[in-house]
Design a protein around this motif. Sequence first.
Motif, PDB file in Angstrom:
ATOM      1  N   TYR A  45       0.830  -1.212   0.000  1.00 39.71           N
ATOM      2  CA  TYR A  45       0.000   0.000   0.000  1.00 39.71           C
ATOM      3  C   TYR A  45       0.860   1.257   0.000  1.00 39.71           C
ATOM      4  CZ  TYR A  45      -2.401   3.765   2.588  1.00 39.71           C
ATOM      5  OH  TYR A  45      -2.876   4.968   3.024  1.00 39.71           O
ATOM      6  N   SER A  46       1.794   1.319   0.943  1.00 40.95           N
ATOM      7  CA  SER A  46       2.601   2.516   1.130  1.00 40.95           C
ATOM      8  C   SER A  46       3.490   2.794  -0.083  1.00 40.95           C
ATOM      9  CB  SER A  46       3.453   2.357   2.390  1.00 40.95           C
ATOM     10  OG  SER A  46       3.971   3.589   2.796  1.00 40.95           O
ATOM     11  N   LYS A  47       4.108   1.747  -0.594  1.00 29.81           N
ATOM     12  CA  LYS A  47       4.976   1.904  -1.776  1.00 29.81           C
ATOM     13  C   LYS A  47       4.180   2.395  -2.966  1.00 29.81           C
ATOM     14  CE  LYS A  47       6.880  -2.192  -1.594  1.00 29.81           C
ATOM     15  NZ  LYS A  47       7.490  -3.439  -1.981  1.00 29.81           N
ATOM     16  N   GLY A  48       3.023   1.774  -3.178  1.00 33.44           N
ATOM     17  CA  GLY A  48       2.197   2.125  -4.334  1.00 33.44           C
ATOM     18  C   GLY A  48       1.671   3.547  -4.246  1.00 33.44           C
ATOM     19  N   LEU A  49       1.238   3.916  -3.046  1.00 34.40           N
ATOM     20  CA  LEU A  49       0.668   5.256  -2.888  1.00 34.40           C
ATOM     21  C   LEU A  49       1.754   6.326  -3.031  1.00 34.40           C
ATOM     22  CD1 LEU A  49      -1.861   6.876  -2.415  1.00 34.40           C
ATOM     23  CD2 LEU A  49      -1.652   6.458   0.042  1.00 34.40           C
ATOM     24  N   ARG A  50       2.925   6.002  -2.541  1.00 34.65           N
ATOM     25  CA  ARG A  50       4.063   6.931  -2.723  1.00 34.65           C
ATOM     26  C   ARG A  50       4.334   7.153  -4.207  1.00 34.65           C
ATOM     27  NH1 ARG A  50       9.197   4.308  -4.311  1.00 34.65           N
ATOM     28  NH2 ARG A  50      10.926   5.746  -4.005  1.00 34.65           N
ATOM     29  N   ASP A  51       4.380   6.084  -4.982  1.00 34.06           N
ATOM     30  CA  ASP A  51       4.651   6.209  -6.420  1.00 34.06           C
ATOM     31  C   ASP A  51       3.594   7.085  -7.096  1.00 34.06           C
ATOM     32  OD1 ASP A  51       6.764   4.518  -6.018  1.00 34.06           O
ATOM     33  OD2 ASP A  51       5.783   2.744  -6.864  1.00 34.06           O
ATOM     34  N   GLU A  52       2.338   6.822  -6.748  1.00 35.41           N
ATOM     35  CA  GLU A  52       1.245   7.555  -7.391  1.00 35.41           C
ATOM     36  C   GLU A  52       1.257   9.033  -6.999  1.00 35.41           C
ATOM     37  OE1 GLU A  52      -0.449   6.408  -9.739  1.00 35.41           O
ATOM     38  OE2 GLU A  52      -0.008   4.274  -9.551  1.00 35.41           O
ATOM     39  N   PHE A  53       1.545   9.303  -5.736  1.00 37.06           N
ATOM     40  CA  PHE A  53       1.597  10.692  -5.271  1.00 37.06           C
ATOM     41  C   PHE A  53       2.715  11.443  -5.991  1.00 37.06           C
ATOM     42  CE2 PHE A  53       3.513  13.916  -2.549  1.00 37.06           C
ATOM     43  CZ  PHE A  53       2.426  14.724  -2.257  1.00 37.06           C
ATOM     44  N   LYS A  54       3.886  10.824  -6.043  1.00 39.62           N
ATOM     45  CA  LYS A  54       5.041  11.473  -6.696  1.00 39.62           C
ATOM     46  C   LYS A  54       4.726  11.814  -8.150  1.00 39.62           C
ATOM     47  CE  LYS A  54       9.172   9.667  -6.139  1.00 39.62           C
ATOM     48  NZ  LYS A  54      10.243   8.648  -5.927  1.00 39.62           N
ATOM     49  N   LYS A  55       4.171  10.816  -8.825  1.00 39.78           N
ATOM     50  CA  LYS A  55       3.833  10.992 -10.239  1.00 39.78           C
ATOM     51  C   LYS A  55       2.867  12.170 -10.408  1.00 39.78           C
ATOM     52  CE  LYS A  55       1.887   7.328 -12.039  1.00 39.78           C
ATOM     53  NZ  LYS A  55       1.511   6.032 -12.524  1.00 39.78           N
ATOM     54  N   ALA A  56       1.836  12.181  -9.578  1.00 44.85           N
ATOM     55  CA  ALA A  56       0.795  13.205  -9.716  1.00 44.85           C
ATOM     56  C   ALA A  56       1.335  14.600  -9.375  1.00 44.85           C
ATOM     57  CB  ALA A  56      -0.396  12.862  -8.823  1.00 44.85           C
TER      58      ALA A  56
END
Length: 397
Positions: free
Chosen positions: A187-198
């Motif tokens: 969860y944490s890894k995925g959400l970090r990636d998505e936040f950074k991208k956005a």
Amino acid sequence: MNRRRTALKGVVLMGAAGLLALSGVSMAGSQAGTAAEPVLIGHYGSMTGKEATFGQSTDNGIRLAVEEINAAGGLNGRPLQVITYDTKGESGEAGKAVTRLITSDKVTAVLGEVASTLSLAGGAVCQERKVPMISPSSTNPAVTRGRDYVFRVCFIDPFQGMVVAKFAHENLKKDKVAVLYDQSAAYSKGLRDEFKKALKKMGGTIVADEAYSGGDQDFSAQLTTIKASGAQAIFVPGYYTDVGNIALQARKLGIGKEVPLLGGDGWDSEQLAKIAGEAIEGSYYSNHYAPDQATDDVKVFVEKYKAAYGGQTPDGLAALGYDAALILADALKRSNCEGGKALRDAIASTKGFKGVTGMITIDKNRDATKSAVMVEMKMADDGNLKPAWVATVDAAE
Ligand code: PHE
């Protein structure tokens, strides 16, 4: 073999119901009183451990829904019965719990888990055994990917990451953001990636990108780097116990409140304020629902939940557990309480279901497209630090 076991159970229960009927006890909605074999469903969740409120709230929500369903006559005359096993927040335990629910208890369907890493483990077992599973709240895309027996009733993290980035950029005007994530949680890894991208897409900058492992006690090295980075906000896509400790240590290190922490649904627990106290005041996170949001459905749910659970205010997990159980019950009705493929197909065809957490339609990826809310950790009139609704972001935005 399966069939014989089922038939036997029916006989035993009918006997018990007969006895009760003779003694004149009214048992509306209870397992023994309806004379019909219960439909068994399983719940696996973190009832204890570092994320204990996740499992406990979800279980409360599920059980409230089940009580209501049974009080209204059950499913095609059969009562619904839940069996809950504790995962302790560990993925090995999650796999074991689901295996036991399916092989020993022979449940028709499974509800759980909250944490995506654990839903990935439990979902593998459900998929292999072709027993439909609905996660109320796991948001990592991989949970349902390629698994046609695994569903969820919540939004997914590409959306959630965008919601928080947009809030940082547009509402808070914070474009230099540091990230501190849990490298041991999907969860944490995925959400970090998505936040950074956005955030980058919106023109923002990630000024530090630091990692920890769930359960760590000392975050000073990462927070020192973050302090030196000039971050205007810190995105911490973790679970509440770690987030609480991180907030405490950040403030102790002299990172002032003008640098809010930002997070996702993993913050959602009354324990967060208990652990962090005022260190978390003025910080924001995204969630599936806000109890202070004044729609009629939410108000009714909050009142019912408080009455059932000693005045406790339901968190997002409780609301999602409730919705997941209602959606499962609705699908069971349509499958005539059949499990396997019939139930899978019934869940897959869920459309426009009015839940407490919003309108739920299961899409082709077995996920739900829903709006998210942003909440602020704020001092309420009663002197308690609580999440207060700030904004709703629709899925289409
Ligand atoms: N979305 C989180 C995950 O996938 C779990 C969670 C949901 C936690 C809602 C709190 C509230 O791991």
